[in-house]
Design a protein around this motif. Structure first.
Motif, mmCIF file in Angstrom:
data_model
loop_
_atom_site.group_PDB
_atom_site.id
_atom_site.type_symbol
_atom_site.label_atom_id
_atom_site.label_comp_id
_atom_site.label_asym_id
_atom_site.label_seq_id
_atom_site.Cartn_x
_atom_site.Cartn_y
_atom_site.Cartn_z
ATOM 1 N N SER A 146 -2.187 4.674 -2.743
ATOM 2 C CA SER A 146 -3.277 4.129 -1.926
ATOM 3 C C SER A 146 -3.991 5.265 -1.187
ATOM 4 N N PRO A 147 -5.249 5.040 -0.823
ATOM 5 C CA PRO A 147 -6.004 6.061 -0.078
ATOM 6 C C PRO A 147 -5.392 6.290 1.315
ATOM 7 N N VAL A 148 -5.722 7.423 1.898
ATOM 8 C CA VAL A 148 -5.167 7.822 3.191
ATOM 9 C C VAL A 148 -5.543 6.812 4.281
ATOM 10 N N ILE A 200 -2.924 4.816 6.766
ATOM 11 C CA ILE A 200 -2.987 4.883 8.227
ATOM 12 C C ILE A 200 -3.033 3.476 8.815
ATOM 13 N N GLN A 201 -3.831 2.595 8.226
ATOM 14 C CA GLN A 201 -3.916 1.218 8.717
ATOM 15 C C GLN A 201 -2.571 0.507 8.600
ATOM 16 N N ALA A 202 -1.875 0.702 7.487
ATOM 17 C CA ALA A 202 -0.573 0.068 7.297
ATOM 18 C C ALA A 202 0.438 0.588 8.315
ATOM 19 N N LEU A 203 0.409 1.903 8.572
ATOM 20 C CA LEU A 203 1.329 2.474 9.556
ATOM 21 C C LEU A 203 1.027 1.975 10.972
ATOM 22 N N GLU A 204 -0.253 1.847 11.301
ATOM 23 C CA GLU A 204 -0.618 1.333 12.625
ATOM 24 C C GLU A 204 -0.198 -0.127 12.796
#
Length: 143
Positions: A87-89, A93-97
């Motif tokens: 997946s794109p960066v 980032i959204q998934a981690l947030e």
């Protein structure tokens, strides 16, 4: 009572090849009802053997199902990992947030429970020092 019957393999006596000799043998007892089952004919010596086989088949089935579930879980984990890495960066980032927000929401109630527990322990120590209650008793919940 005996019936006169001709023996099948007995040598013939008398005229010709057929002979006229008869021999006597006991009549067969007639069977009434259903024929005995195969299990009854074998006896009870097979019961432990049957239990062992049943247990063996059950064990193989259980181990196979557990192994299959493990393989499926491992396969799903690898697919999810591959999907995340591809997946794109920005999506990562959204998934981690989102995961961080979930963990923070879980942390708040745990911190409150910890503070309440520490407060109760401190109150128990104070009551024991003042001689108000025995160690096995619970303190009053009045503030």
């Amino acid at each position: 009572m005996r019936e006169p019957t001709r023996a099948l393999n007995a040598p013939s006596r008398g005229k010709g090849s057929r002979g006229g000799g008869t021999t006597y043998r006991a009549a067969r007892q007639a069977r009434h009802g259903a024929a005995p089952s195969a299990a009854a004919a074998r006896g009870s010596w097979t019961t432990p053997k049957r239990l062992i086989w049943t247990g063996a088949f059950a064990a193989v089935t259980i181990v196979g199902s557990i192994y299959g579930v493990g393989l499926k879980t491992q396969q799903e984990y690898h697919e999810e990992k591959k999907q995340i890495l591809e997946s794109p960066v920005e999506e990562r980032i959204q998934a981690l947030e989102a995961r961080r927000a979930q963990l923070v929401n879980l942390r708040r109630p745990l911190e409150q429970k910890r503070e309440e527990l520490l407060l109760r322990i401190q109150q128990q120590k104070q009551q024991q020092e003042s001689g108000g209650s025995e160690p096995g008793e619970t303190p009053d919940k009045s503030p």
